[in-house]
Design a protein around this motif. Sequence first.
Motif, mmCIF file in Angstrom:
data_model
loop_
_atom_site.group_PDB
_atom_site.id
_atom_site.type_symbol
_atom_site.label_atom_id
_atom_site.label_comp_id
_atom_site.label_asym_id
_atom_site.label_seq_id
_atom_site.Cartn_x
_atom_site.Cartn_y
_atom_site.Cartn_z
ATOM 1 N N ARG A 134 0.837 -1.205 0.000
ATOM 2 C CA ARG A 134 0.000 0.000 0.000
ATOM 3 C C ARG A 134 0.868 1.250 0.000
ATOM 4 O O ARG A 134 1.779 1.393 0.811
ATOM 5 C CB ARG A 134 -0.922 -0.002 1.215
ATOM 6 N N LEU B 79 -7.164 -5.716 0.605
ATOM 7 C CA LEU B 79 -6.580 -4.512 1.191
ATOM 8 C C LEU B 79 -7.609 -3.748 2.024
ATOM 9 O O LEU B 79 -7.279 -3.201 3.080
ATOM 10 C CB LEU B 79 -6.028 -3.614 0.085
ATOM 11 N N GLU C 176 -3.451 3.253 -2.529
ATOM 12 C CA GLU C 176 -3.550 2.095 -3.414
ATOM 13 C C GLU C 176 -2.460 1.085 -3.081
ATOM 14 O O GLU C 176 -1.423 1.419 -2.511
ATOM 15 C CB GLU C 176 -3.412 2.534 -4.868
ATOM 16 N N SER C 177 -2.704 -0.169 -3.460
ATOM 17 C CA SER C 177 -1.660 -1.183 -3.334
ATOM 18 C C SER C 177 -0.977 -1.309 -4.691
ATOM 19 O O SER C 177 -1.632 -1.543 -5.706
ATOM 20 C CB SER C 177 -2.248 -2.526 -2.901
ATOM 21 N N PRO D 85 -8.396 0.317 -2.914
ATOM 22 C CA PRO D 85 -9.121 -0.471 -1.919
ATOM 23 C C PRO D 85 -10.517 -0.827 -2.419
ATOM 24 O O PRO D 85 -11.270 0.036 -2.890
ATOM 25 C CB PRO D 85 -9.189 0.472 -0.705
#
Length: 480
Positions: free
Chosen positions: A59, A93, A65-66, A84
Amino acid sequence: MATGDREQARRELVEAELEALYHVGQVLARSLDLRETLQAVLEVLHEQVGVHSGMVALRDPIRGESIVRALHGRVPPEEVSYRPGEGVVGEILAAGETVVIHRIADDPRFLDRLGLYAAELPFIGVPIRAPGEGEPPIGVLAAQPSSADAGMLAERARLMEMVANLVAQTVRLASRVGSEQAALADERDQLRREIQGCYGFENIVGRSAPIRRVFEQVRRVAPWSVTVLLRGESGTGKELIANAIHYNSPRADAPFVKLNCAALPDSLLESELFGHEKGAFTGAVQSRTGRFEQADGGTLFLDEMGDISPAFQAKLLRVLQEGELERLGGSRTRRVDVRVLAATNRDLEAAVADGSFREDLYYRLNVVALRMPALRERLEDLPELAGFLASRIGAEQGRELTVTDSALRALMRYRWPGNVRELENVLQRAAMTRSRSSSSGSLGSGAAGWVQAKAARLLGMTPRQVAYRIKTFNIPLKEL
């Protein structure tokens, strides 16, 4: 699969998982290069427990965001990320829960942005949780088991959760180390900018023709890696000019290493300059890099070069000519890229003539020569120098100091054999005569009440020395 065969397969899987966890622990302890470490973890899962196409997404704390940071067997595509709640990875996530998909083709959430996974096989994704209660996951560990055996999926998911817990600690450590390194880099760059500012030409005091000629020479030689010989009497500021050359050169971001050659005998000088290996002499309990190696890529300033012995001159010549050296007690030849700035107050031509200084070393050092003028040759700079030094001394003492006109007149009549260094010493001593409780003052007034014995005690001198300075500087005496 029969029950007995299933149990045997489960036992074998558990044994393989324990072995894999051991190797994952080894991998995580091996390096702080996060991407390299994560790639190695995915390799262990692939080779030892049949979990393929591994992926780690971490993340981004700013974007939320990942972003895919590691893939098994290949470099991650740039900027493949999941918001997410977006897709399976985004859901993990957001919810912080493990997701097991028995068959990818049957799950509409699966986006397959990486194009890695077989649609007929399962998929397992687990959260990489930050240590501590209530914190959101810091990433996702995902992979595809090689078998569609539903009975083994829970076991593999449990293994991946354990691996994710181990990975989480490494990710947090790498993040902390990265933050500290960034802070240190910022501090280093700030200090470097401050140092470069301190040694800019505008910070070297002087407007006389002799010092302007020096500035012009420095501007010409600074961009090149030629050896420079700084000549002049003691106290004329040769080290200051060496700093200006380095910090205005392409090597400004590399090390600037200094050594006073006159301060050491040959045996210690060799160790200081070239380094030594463990056991090279009594007391050498470990190997040590010398100043040449420390300055590799940068600049080495050798002060008082004219005082080294002829025996050591030959050893130094090889490094200057070939850029090669061996540490004391060692046999390995080491190459260095070092710009040498040398300084001396000796008459090297006379030393060459009488055989105390090697002619070939003289020519190697004397590629470009800069002569620093004595203070008596640029007395017109003295008022500005005295004012600058008084301000600096006052700043160190937390008060404002100025130089009186009468003091300046006395200073201008002196010949200054010790040059700028002597001028600074005189001003420091004069500052001591001012009351320590005084927030400001003028150097040159009487703080000792015109009593020479008291002035001597304040200055740490004898009355005879004070009387000599009074006569030298033609200081008027007040009758009490």
